[in-house]
Design a protein around this motif. Structure first.
Motif, PDB file in Angstrom:
ATOM      1  N   ALA A 219       9.687  13.209   9.224  1.00  0.00           N
ATOM      2  CA  ALA A 219       8.379  12.788   8.701  1.00  0.00           C
ATOM      3  C   ALA A 219       8.182  11.289   8.978  1.00  0.00           C
ATOM      4  N   ILE A 220       6.996  10.978   9.506  1.00  0.00           N
ATOM      5  CA  ILE A 220       6.705   9.576   9.851  1.00  0.00           C
ATOM      6  C   ILE A 220       5.539   9.081   8.994  1.00  0.00           C
ATOM      7  N   GLY A 221       5.678   7.913   8.412  1.00  0.00           N
ATOM      8  CA  GLY A 221       4.592   7.392   7.573  1.00  0.00           C
ATOM      9  C   GLY A 221       4.628   5.886   7.484  1.00  0.00           C
ATOM     10  N   ALA A 222       3.706   5.348   6.668  1.00  0.00           N
ATOM     11  CA  ALA A 222       3.628   3.889   6.477  1.00  0.00           C
ATOM     12  C   ALA A 222       4.790   3.465   5.585  1.00  0.00           C
ATOM     13  N   LEU A 223       5.482   2.425   6.007  1.00  0.00           N
ATOM     14  CA  LEU A 223       6.681   1.974   5.282  1.00  0.00           C
ATOM     15  C   LEU A 223       6.306   0.985   4.182  1.00  0.00           C
ATOM     16  N   GLN A 224       6.780   1.293   2.966  1.00  0.00           N
ATOM     17  CA  GLN A 224       6.555   0.384   1.829  1.00  0.00           C
ATOM     18  C   GLN A 224       7.906  -0.008   1.244  1.00  0.00           C
ATOM     19  N   VAL A 225       7.983  -1.224   0.699  1.00  0.00           N
ATOM     20  CA  VAL A 225       9.264  -1.693   0.147  1.00  0.00           C
ATOM     21  C   VAL A 225       9.045  -2.394  -1.184  1.00  0.00           C
ATOM     22  N   LYS A 226      10.113  -2.488  -1.958  1.00  0.00           N
ATOM     23  CA  LYS A 226      10.077  -3.324  -3.159  1.00  0.00           C
ATOM     24  C   LYS A 226      11.476  -3.823  -3.462  1.00  0.00           C
ATOM     25  N   GLY A 227      11.553  -4.904  -4.199  1.00  0.00           N
ATOM     26  CA  GLY A 227      12.861  -5.444  -4.562  1.00  0.00           C
ATOM     27  C   GLY A 227      12.775  -6.919  -4.907  1.00  0.00           C
ATOM     28  N   PRO A 228      13.858  -7.488  -5.456  1.00  0.00           N
ATOM     29  CA  PRO A 228      13.807  -8.860  -5.962  1.00  0.00           C
ATOM     30  C   PRO A 228      13.652  -9.943  -4.898  1.00  0.00           C
ATOM     31  N   TRP A 229      13.841  -9.612  -3.608  1.00  0.00           N
ATOM     32  CA  TRP A 229      13.577 -10.650  -2.596  1.00  0.00           C
ATOM     33  C   TRP A 229      12.434 -10.238  -1.669  1.00  0.00           C
ATOM     34  N   VAL A 230      11.543  -9.352  -2.203  1.00  0.00           N
ATOM     35  CA  VAL A 230      10.351  -8.945  -1.446  1.00  0.00           C
ATOM     36  C   VAL A 230       9.162  -9.725  -2.018  1.00  0.00           C
ATOM     37  N   VAL A 231       8.257 -10.166  -1.133  1.00  0.00           N
ATOM     38  CA  VAL A 231       7.087 -10.937  -1.581  1.00  0.00           C
ATOM     39  C   VAL A 231       6.313 -10.152  -2.649  1.00  0.00           C
ATOM     40  N   GLY A 232       5.893 -10.864  -3.722  1.00  0.00           N
ATOM     41  CA  GLY A 232       5.146 -10.206  -4.799  1.00  0.00           C
ATOM     42  C   GLY A 232       3.646 -10.417  -4.623  1.00  0.00           C
ATOM     43  N   SER A 233       3.278 -11.535  -4.030  1.00  0.00           N
ATOM     44  CA  SER A 233       1.894 -11.802  -3.612  1.00  0.00           C
ATOM     45  C   SER A 233       1.992 -12.975  -2.651  1.00  0.00           C
ATOM     46  N   TYR A 234       1.011 -13.074  -1.737  1.00  0.00           N
ATOM     47  CA  TYR A 234       1.061 -14.175  -0.776  1.00  0.00           C
ATOM     48  C   TYR A 234       0.675 -15.483  -1.466  1.00  0.00           C
ATOM     49  N   TYR A 235       1.145 -16.586  -0.881  1.00  0.00           N
ATOM     50  CA  TYR A 235       0.797 -17.922  -1.359  1.00  0.00           C
ATOM     51  C   TYR A 235      -0.725 -18.023  -1.357  1.00  0.00           C
ATOM     52  N   LYS A 236      -1.295 -18.524  -2.415  1.00  0.00           N
ATOM     53  CA  LYS A 236      -2.750 -18.615  -2.601  1.00  0.00           C
ATOM     54  C   LYS A 236      -3.399 -17.229  -2.638  1.00  0.00           C
ATOM     55  N   ASP A 237      -2.545 -16.207  -2.843  1.00  0.00           N
ATOM     56  CA  ASP A 237      -3.044 -14.840  -3.048  1.00  0.00           C
ATOM     57  C   ASP A 237      -3.932 -14.255  -1.968  1.00  0.00           C
ATOM     58  N   THR A 238      -3.700 -14.648  -0.721  1.00  0.00           N
ATOM     59  CA  THR A 238      -4.461 -14.012   0.357  1.00  0.00           C
ATOM     60  C   THR A 238      -3.904 -12.591   0.512  1.00  0.00           C
ATOM     61  N   SER A 239      -4.701 -11.670   0.987  1.00  0.00           N
ATOM     62  CA  SER A 239      -4.286 -10.284   1.258  1.00  0.00           C
ATOM     63  C   SER A 239      -3.717  -9.499   0.081  1.00  0.00           C
ATOM     64  N   PRO A 240      -4.433  -9.414  -1.050  1.00  0.00           N
ATOM     65  CA  PRO A 240      -3.931  -8.579  -2.144  1.00  0.00           C
ATOM     66  C   PRO A 240      -3.833  -7.111  -1.723  1.00  0.00           C
ATOM     67  N   GLU A 241      -4.579  -6.748  -0.648  1.00  0.00           N
ATOM     68  CA  GLU A 241      -4.567  -5.352  -0.190  1.00  0.00           C
ATOM     69  C   GLU A 241      -3.208  -4.932   0.372  1.00  0.00           C
ATOM     70  N   SER A 242      -2.305  -5.888   0.566  1.00  0.00           N
ATOM     71  CA  SER A 242      -0.975  -5.523   1.073  1.00  0.00           C
ATOM     72  C   SER A 242      -0.071  -4.945  -0.022  1.00  0.00           C
ATOM     73  N   PHE A 243      -0.583  -4.847  -1.245  1.00  0.00           N
ATOM     74  CA  PHE A 243       0.254  -4.361  -2.344  1.00  0.00           C
ATOM     75  C   PHE A 243      -0.374  -3.126  -2.978  1.00  0.00           C
TER      76      PHE A 243
END
Ligand code: AMP
Length: 544
Positions: A384-408
Motif C-alpha cells: 500500500a502506497i500513501g502520503a507519509l505522515q510523522v510525529k515525535g519529539p524532534w519533529v516540527v510542531g509548526s513552522y517559524y512564524k506559523d507559515t503553512s499550518p496546512e502541513s499539520f
C-alpha cells in the motif's frame, strides 16, 4: 497522581558542551579551513574558544532569542558559533550559501538576523547583498586577522572579534524548550520555511541517532560529516560527536574525491556521512586510482535515494557497511535508518542489499504512518502506497512564524510531502515526493525506483524521472539521463535494463540522454525545473 522523584535537569546543548570539556578534554576537532589548511584543536581548546566567542557576543549586545546567522562550510569556527550562540540563549541560524540571491535575502530578513558570520569565499556575495539585509548589524568574516581588516578597511574578522575575550563563561540556565537553532527548508515551490529547533529536540535527536543500531557513536570513533552544517545541522553529528567524545573531522569546502580521500586516511575516519552525489564522486575516484580507505567501518547516506551501486560497491570493494537513511529538515533531520534486524543480517548479499536500499526503519521517537487520499490509515504491508505522515519529539510542531499550518493534520501529525510504503518489518520505502508522483492508468509508478534502475546501468551517471502527459494513460514516465564522462550508450540499451526489474507497464516510455540535470540548493534533483524544460513534450508512444 504519583510523581516520579527524579531530577528535573534541562536537556540543553550547554550540557553537551560542558560534558565534552570535562570528560573528553583531549578529544579532537580537526578541520580544513577556508585557506585549505588542516587545523587541529582539542576539546579543551575548543571550549575556551567557545567561551571567548560567547563573551564577545554578549558584549556586542546579543540577547536571548536573537538570531545569529552563518554562511559557512564545515569547520571549527562554524562549530564554535553553533555552541556559543545556542548556549548563551541565542539562535544559530545556518544559511545555505547555494541558495539564489532572492532566497538569501528573504531568509535573512524573515529570520531578522542581527549578526552574519561568513566564510571568505562568500565575501563578494555578502557585500553585493548587504544592502538588502534589513536587520543585520554586524558582518564578521571567518578567518585569521587580515592586514586590511586590522587597518579598518575590510570586514571585521572572527579571530579579532574573539581575541581579547576571557576563556571562561558563566553559562545561563536555559529552558530546554528554548529555541537553539533555525534552518530554512529549500523551498522548491514558494518561499523557504523556517524550522526552529529547541535544545530539547536537538538533544533527544542526537541521543537517538548515536544509538548502537544507528550511527553507533563511540569515543573511539573519528567522524567525518561531509553533509554541510548548513543542511539540517549536518544530521545532528556536531552534537552527537561531542556528546560521546568522538573525534570530529570537518572537511571545509573541498568535497571532491582527492580531498576526502586524504582526510579519511590522515584522520583515520571510522564513520562518514553524506549525500549520494558525494559518495558517487568518491567511489569513482577510489575505483579509478585503486585506492583504499582502510579505517572506514561504516557510512550513512541520505538526503536523496541511495543508488544500489553505493551500497554494494562500498561493501564489496572497501568493506564499509552502508546505512541508508531518510529524513527532512523538519525532522532535525533523521527519521529512519537502515540497520538490519538480527534475522536479516545473515541473508545472502544480494538480498541484504535490496533491504539496505530501502530507506530504513524508524528510530525510537519517530512514529510513521501512511494515509490514502481520504486520510484513511493504510496497512504496513510493503504494497500500500500513501502520503507519509510523522510525529515525535524532534519533529516540527509548526513552522517559524506559523507559515503553512496546512502541513499539520488535526490529530497532530506532520505531512512530509513524501509518498511511501512501509513494510511489515517497519522499513520505509519512499517512492516519490507528492508533487512528483506519476499516475498512469490509475496506478502509481515510483519515479525513484525508475531512477535507481537507470543509474544501475554502467554508463549512466545520474537519472531523473518525470511524467509526460499521455492521451490514453493520463501520464507516462520518461527518464532523463546524464552519461558518465567518456561513456557511450544509446537510449535503447538503457531501456533494456528495465526488463524483468519492474512490471512491464512501469517501464519508461522513453529514455532521453541530456547534458545536465537541474539541481536545488541542497543538491537534489529539481524535478520542477526539469518538468518546465519538458513542457509540451509529446511522446512517440502517444498516438493521439
Ligand atoms: P531536506 O529537508 O532538504 O533534507 O529534504 C527532505 C526531503 O529529501 C525528504 O522529504 C525526501 O523527499 C528527500 N529524501 C531525504 N532522504 C531521502 C532518501 N533516503 N530517499 C529518498 N528521498 C529522500
Amino acid at each position: 497522581m504519583l510523581y516520579g522523584r527524579m531530577m528535573q535537569d534541562q536537556l540543553t546543548i550547554t550540557g553537551v558542551l560542558q560534558h565534552a570539556q570535562r570528560f573528553h578534554a583531549g578529544s579532537e576537532i580537526v578541520s580544513r579551513t577556508s585557506d585549505n589548511k588542516v587545523h587541529h584543536l582539542r576539546y579543551e581548546q575548543f571550549y575556551r574558544r567557545v567561551c571567548q566567542l560567547a563573551n564577545a557576543l554578549v558584549k556586542a549586545g546579543v540577547r536571548s532569542g536573537d538570531r545569529i546567522a552563518t554562511l559557512a562550510w564545515n569547520d571549527h569556527r562554524h562549530l564554535e558559533i553553533y555552541y556559543a550562540s545556542s548556549c548563551i540563549g541565542a539562535v544559530c541560524h545556518t544559511i545555505n550559501p547555494r541558495l539564489f540571491d532572492e532566497q538569501l535575502t528573504f531568509i535573512a530578513n524573515d529570520a531578522e538576523d542581527r549578526f552574519l558570520f561568513f566564510d571568505p569565499q562568500f565575501h563578494d556575495k555578502v557585500m553585493e547583498l548587504k544592502h538588502t539585509f534589513e536587520t543585520v548589524e554586524r558582518y564578521i568574516v571567518l578567518c585569521e586577522d587580515e592586514p586590511e581588516a586590522a587597518a579598518g578597511n575590510g570586514p571585521e574578522t572572527y579571530e579579532s572579534f574573539i581575541a581579547d575575550e576571557a576563556a571562561s563563561f558563566d553559562w545561563p540556565e536555559l529552558d530546554e524548550n528554548q529555541a537553539s537553532a533555525l534552518c530554512y527548508t529549500s523551498g522548491t515551490t514558494g518561499n523557504p520555511k523556517g524550522v526552529l529547533f529547541s535544545h530539547r529536540s536537538t538533544l533527544i535527536h542526537a541521543l537517538s541517532v548515536s544509538g548502537g543500531d544507528w550511527l553507533c557513536v563511540r569515543q573511539r570513533d573519528s567522524i567525518l560529516p561531509v553533509v554541510p552544517m548548513f543542511h539540517a545541522n549536518a544530521w545532528g553529528i556536531p552534537y552527537a560527536a561531542l556528546m560521546n567524545g568522538a573525534k570530529l573531522v570537518l572537511p571545509g569546502y573541498a568535497l571532491d574525491g582527492p580531498s576526502l580521500h586524504g582526510l579519511l586516511n590522515d584522520e583515520r575516519v571510522t564513520l562518514m556521512a553524506g549525500v549520494p552525489t558525494v559518495w558517487l564522486g568518491l567511489l569513482d575516484y577510489l575505483n579509478r586510482n585503486e585506492l583504499s580507505i582502510n579505517s572506514v567501518e561504516r557510512m550513512m547516506v541520505g538526503g536523496s535515494a541511495a543508488p544500489m551501486a553505493i551500497i554494494h560497491q562500498f561493501e564489496e570493494r572497501y568493506d564499509v557497511r552502508v546505512m541508508h537513511g531518510w529524513g527532512m529538515t523538519e525532522l532535525s533531520p533523521v527519521g529512519t535508518l537502515g540497520a538490519l534486524k538480527n534475522h536479516q543480517a545473515s541473508l545472502p548479499p544480494q538480498e541484504r542489499y535490496q533491504l539496505q536500499a530501502l530507506q530504513g526503519r524508524p528510530l525510537f521517537g519517530v512514529d510513521l504512518r501512511i494515509v490514502d487520499e481520504a486520510g484513511h490509515v493504510l496497512p504496513h504491508d510493503g504494497r500500500a502506497i500513501g502520503a507519509l505522515q510523522v510525529k515525535g519529539p524532534w519533529v516540527v510542531g509548526s513552522y517559524y512564524k506559523d507559515t503553512s499550518p496546512e502541513s499539520f493534520t488535526e490529530d497532530g501529525w506532520f505531512e512530509t510531502g513524501d509518498v511511501a510504503a512501509i513494510d511489515p518489518e517497519g522499513y520505509l520505502i519512499i517512492t516519490d515526493r507528492t508533487k512528483d508522483v506519476i499516475k498512469s492508468g490509475g496506478e502509481w509508478i515510483s519515479s525513484i525506483e525508475l531512477e535507481n534502475i537507470a543509474v544501475g546501468h554502467p554508463s549512466v551517471a545520474e537519472a531523473a524521472c518525470i511524467s509526460i502527459k499521455h492521451s490514453k494513460w493520463g501520464e507516462r514516465p520518461v527518464v532523463c539521463v546524464v552519461l558518465k564522462e567518456d561513456a557511450e550508450a544509446n537510449p535503447d540499451d538503457i531501456k533494456a535494463i528495465y526488463e524483468g526489474q519492474v512490471a512491464r507497464w512501469c517501464i519508461p516510455d522513453e529514455i532521453i540522454v541530456v547534458d545536465d540535470l537541474p539541481h536545488t540548493a541542497t543538491g537534489k534533483l529539481s524535478k520542477l525545473e526539469l518538468r518546465r524544460r519538458f513542457e509540451g513534450y509529446s511522446l512517440k508512444t502517444d498516438q493521439a
